[in-house]
Design a protein around this motif. Structure first.
Motif, PDB file in Angstrom:
ATOM      1  N   PRO A 140     101.473 140.869   0.599  1.00 48.54           N
ATOM      2  CA  PRO A 140     101.344 141.580   1.884  1.00 48.54           C
ATOM      3  C   PRO A 140     102.037 140.869   3.042  1.00 48.54           C
ATOM      4  O   PRO A 140     102.594 141.515   3.933  1.00 48.54           O
ATOM      5  CB  PRO A 140      99.826 141.645   2.093  1.00 48.54           C
ATOM      6  CG  PRO A 140      99.229 141.460   0.738  1.00 48.54           C
ATOM      7  CD  PRO A 140     100.161 140.581  -0.019  1.00 48.54           C
ATOM      8  N   GLU A 141     101.982 139.529   3.054  1.00 48.49           N
ATOM      9  CA  GLU A 141     102.603 138.794   4.162  1.00 48.49           C
ATOM     10  C   GLU A 141     104.102 139.046   4.212  1.00 48.49           C
ATOM     11  O   GLU A 141     104.676 139.295   5.287  1.00 48.49           O
ATOM     12  CB  GLU A 141     102.320 137.293   4.014  1.00 48.49           C
ATOM     13  CG  GLU A 141     102.954 136.450   5.114  1.00 48.49           C
ATOM     14  CD  GLU A 141     102.789 134.950   4.896  1.00 48.49           C
ATOM     15  OE1 GLU A 141     103.353 134.176   5.686  1.00 48.49           O
ATOM     16  OE2 GLU A 141     102.094 134.561   3.929  1.00 48.49           O
ATOM     17  N   THR A 162     108.753 144.761   7.481  1.00 51.23           N
ATOM     18  CA  THR A 162     108.636 145.966   8.301  1.00 51.23           C
ATOM     19  C   THR A 162     108.407 145.665   9.776  1.00 51.23           C
ATOM     20  O   THR A 162     108.923 146.368  10.648  1.00 51.23           O
ATOM     21  CB  THR A 162     107.500 146.869   7.778  1.00 51.23           C
ATOM     22  OG1 THR A 162     106.287 146.121   7.719  1.00 51.23           O
ATOM     23  CG2 THR A 162     107.841 147.395   6.399  1.00 51.23           C
ATOM     24  N   GLU A 163     107.654 144.604  10.078  1.00 48.03           N
ATOM     25  CA  GLU A 163     107.298 144.325  11.467  1.00 48.03           C
ATOM     26  C   GLU A 163     108.319 143.455  12.195  1.00 48.03           C
ATOM     27  O   GLU A 163     108.449 143.542  13.416  1.00 48.03           O
ATOM     28  CB  GLU A 163     105.921 143.652  11.514  1.00 48.03           C
ATOM     29  CG  GLU A 163     104.796 144.551  11.013  1.00 48.03           C
ATOM     30  CD  GLU A 163     103.464 143.837  10.910  1.00 48.03           C
ATOM     31  OE1 GLU A 163     103.365 142.693  11.428  1.00 48.03           O
ATOM     32  OE2 GLU A 163     102.524 144.386  10.304  1.00 48.03           O
ATOM     33  N   CYS A 216     105.729 141.583   2.933  1.00 46.73           N
ATOM     34  CA  CYS A 216     105.992 142.985   3.248  1.00 46.73           C
ATOM     35  C   CYS A 216     105.828 143.258   4.743  1.00 46.73           C
ATOM     36  O   CYS A 216     106.622 144.000   5.339  1.00 46.73           O
ATOM     37  CB  CYS A 216     105.075 143.879   2.413  1.00 46.73           C
ATOM     38  SG  CYS A 216     105.550 143.934   0.654  1.00 46.73           S
ATOM     39  N   SER A 217     104.824 142.650   5.361  1.00 45.96           N
ATOM     40  CA  SER A 217     104.658 142.800   6.812  1.00 45.96           C
ATOM     41  C   SER A 217     105.828 142.181   7.559  1.00 45.96           C
ATOM     42  O   SER A 217     106.302 142.738   8.568  1.00 45.96           O
ATOM     43  CB  SER A 217     103.346 142.135   7.256  1.00 45.96           C
ATOM     44  OG  SER A 217     102.238 142.801   6.703  1.00 45.96           O
ATOM     45  N   TYR A 218     106.293 141.043   7.087  1.00 39.74           N
ATOM     46  CA  TYR A 218     107.473 140.385   7.671  1.00 39.74           C
ATOM     47  C   TYR A 218     108.669 141.338   7.669  1.00 39.74           C
ATOM     48  O   TYR A 218     109.392 141.466   8.672  1.00 39.74           O
ATOM     49  CB  TYR A 218     107.761 139.121   6.869  1.00 39.74           C
ATOM     50  CG  TYR A 218     109.143 138.536   6.981  1.00 39.74           C
ATOM     51  CD1 TYR A 218     109.499 137.706   8.045  1.00 39.74           C
ATOM     52  CD2 TYR A 218     110.099 138.762   5.982  1.00 39.74           C
ATOM     53  CE1 TYR A 218     110.771 137.134   8.113  1.00 39.74           C
ATOM     54  CE2 TYR A 218     111.354 138.191   6.050  1.00 39.74           C
ATOM     55  CZ  TYR A 218     111.693 137.389   7.110  1.00 39.74           C
ATOM     56  OH  TYR A 218     112.949 136.829   7.185  1.00 39.74           O
TER      57      TYR A 218
END
Length: 341
Positions: free
Chosen positions: A188-189, A195-196, A191-193
């Motif tokens: 998750p970390e 997209t965000e 993937c957030s990196y």
């Protein structure tokens, strides 16, 4: 003007102690202090500033590998950036910044012809040449996506290993060229990196999701370009989700296969290439040297305008070089992994 060769510089280096059996362990590496006491004519000594940690380094530890094998006892090869502290060349002066095969050590003796002089620009640090402007990172990303993948505006671009150094640059280059981008990464970390912070439209967590199903949902009409850094099962997942016609698969690397190069597992679904009138092409970045200036210009402009960034994951100290290499394969970093000796 070149300097006298009568010097003594204390150098600390990491060398190949023994061949790994599978995944390398700390016992495969040695560390020692050596003196640099002579600089041959036409050579320079550079104080190593930043080493780029790249997956190809792992293959040089093998007896037979994709890249030239390092001898037992030899300093482990790595590309990086340094500053000249001694020179016996009229082409490079003390204080010049250079990029080249610094290897895993604190000081490197290099032929002047093998050291590319870096002229720092406002807003772009010399260390960028071990990252977004480096041959194995930014230029590899640009060549694979633009010269080989022929990315077009509105393409759907899928990137594996998307949270690594090359993948991060590919994601941003593709967005800057008007593509829709799907990044594949682990956890998750990461993937957030993507997209965000990096602007990916979708991120797929291969550790916790079915990649093939997630791709179908994210790109119902299939992918136009796949930039592959991983190989293995993920390559098959994307082959099964190609666009209807003329998709391009770019083989940059296959980090999932580097532990067993004598038994590389190729794609099972390669017939999708024929079914979709698609193509799959590997590349070596050095074969596209004529396009480096074009790549450097585009990446530099994106850096200056803030449209491209490559966060660094810094490991401090040459003694931690092996630890940093392990991070490439256990997913313990995000962005551009570097060692600062």
């Amino acid at each position: 003007m070149c300097r006298s060769s009568a010097i003594t510089i204390k150098n600390r280096r990491v060398f190949i102690k023994q061949r790994p059996d599978g995944m390398p362990t700390i016992d495969d590496f040695g560390i020692e202090n050596v003196n640099i006491e002579d600089v041959p004519a036409g050579h320079v000594v550079a104080k190593v500033d930043t080493l780029s940690m790249d997956a190809w380094i792992r293959t040089t530890l093998n007896e037979e590998g994709m890249h030239r094998t390092g001898d037992i006892g030899s300093t482990i090869r790595a590309l990086g950036v340094g500053q000249v502290v001694e020179s016996r060349s009229d082409d490079l002066a003390i204080g010049d910044w250079v990029y080249g095969l610094m290897s895993a050590q604190t000081y490197a003796v290099l032929p002047a012809g093998a050291a590319t002089k870096i002229v720092p620009e406002d807003g772009i640090a010399p260390s960028a040449f071990a990252g977004p402007l480096g041959i194995t990172t930014g230029l590899t990303a640009w060549v694979g996506l633009v010269a080989v993948g022929e990315v077009q505006e509105n393409d759907v671009v899928v990137v594996s290993g998307a949270a690594g150094a090359v993948g991060t640059v590919v994601v941003q280059l593709a967005k800057a060229r008007g593509a829709r981008v799907i990044g594949i990464a682990g956890g998750p970390e990461k993937c957030s990196y993507l997209t965000e912070k990096m602007g990916a439209d979708v991120a797929i967590d291969y550790k916790n999701n079915d990649v093939s199903s997630a791709l179908k949902a994210a790109a119902p009409e299939g992918a136009n370009v796949f930039f592959d850094n991983v190989g293995g099962e993920i390559l098959d997942n994307v082959l099964d989700n190609l666009a209807a016609a003329e998709a391009r698969i770019v083989i940059c690397g296959a980090i999932s296969q580097y532990q067993h190069l004598a038994d590389v597992r190729g794609p099972k679904l390669y017939l999708r290439l024929a079914e979709r009138n698609a193509s799959m092409r590997g590349f070596v970045v050095s074969h596209h040297e004529a396009r480096y200036p074009e790549a450097i210009q585009e990446i530099s402009e994106l850096l200056k305008t803030g449209q491209l960034a490559l966060p660094e994951h810094v490991v401090e100290g040459i003694d931690r070089f092996a630890e940093a290499l392990f991070m490439l394969f256990n997913g313990a970093h995000v962005g551009n992994l570097v060692v600062r000796p």
